[in-house]
Design an enzyme around this catalytic site. Sequence first.
Site: not given
Length: 244
Positions: A8, A43, A51, A104, A164
């Site tokens: 992060d 779409r 985060g 998130e 990650r």
Amino acid sequence: MAIPKTMDNDVPGTDYCIGFSTCITRTIALTHDLRTSAGSHERILVLEVFGRYAGFTAMLPTLAGAANRCVIPEYEFDIERLTELLCEDRFTNPSKYSVVLVSEGATFSGGNMIFQSEETDMFGHKKLGGIGNMISQQLKELTPQFNHGQVINTITQRLGYLVRCGDPDALDSIVPMAYGNLALDLINKGLHGRLVILRNGRYDNAPIEIVTSSKKIVDVPKFYNTERLRPQYNSFEFMPQMIL
């Protein structure tokens, strides 16, 4: 002796934490991969990334052109405004799709963080996750307002641990080597209570207390356009390398 390691990149006192570059590199690559499906079905692509309190992992890939918009924890977003912008982006795209990166920890206006469950980790934090699905559903419901009464379907994907894992990129191979050597040098000198850091492009160290002295989050007025829900694209002269 401490070494800053979080994808992060939210440890105060240092410009860079181990894992951040690999995270950004993979997020950009995966977003470009997934845009193929978004374009073939015309779409809106909604990608949820890590985060909790800091939105760097959503903002930097957007700055690099991987997404049209991003929503971050530091700013509560209006879902109707996001829908309007993504419909506008889709309309102006010859392939008829648009992309939004969602931290998130992002929250709707007047809302709260979205948690997967009440279960907590060893530090008492509830596990985040699900904001991408909620945004995706509301986008489908709201798109007729901005698309002549027609629903625009969405594709939703949580990138999660894909960004990650595996091999680190070049920067995340070099910086940890330097950080490890710096920490060992300080130990050999008999020093303690220090954090090895990168600051203004140079390796250094700082008192370990710096990590709790403040919060390292996106400076919204300086770096995030709240009207356009994307990074600020002003002059880059004399800006830090990571635009933080």
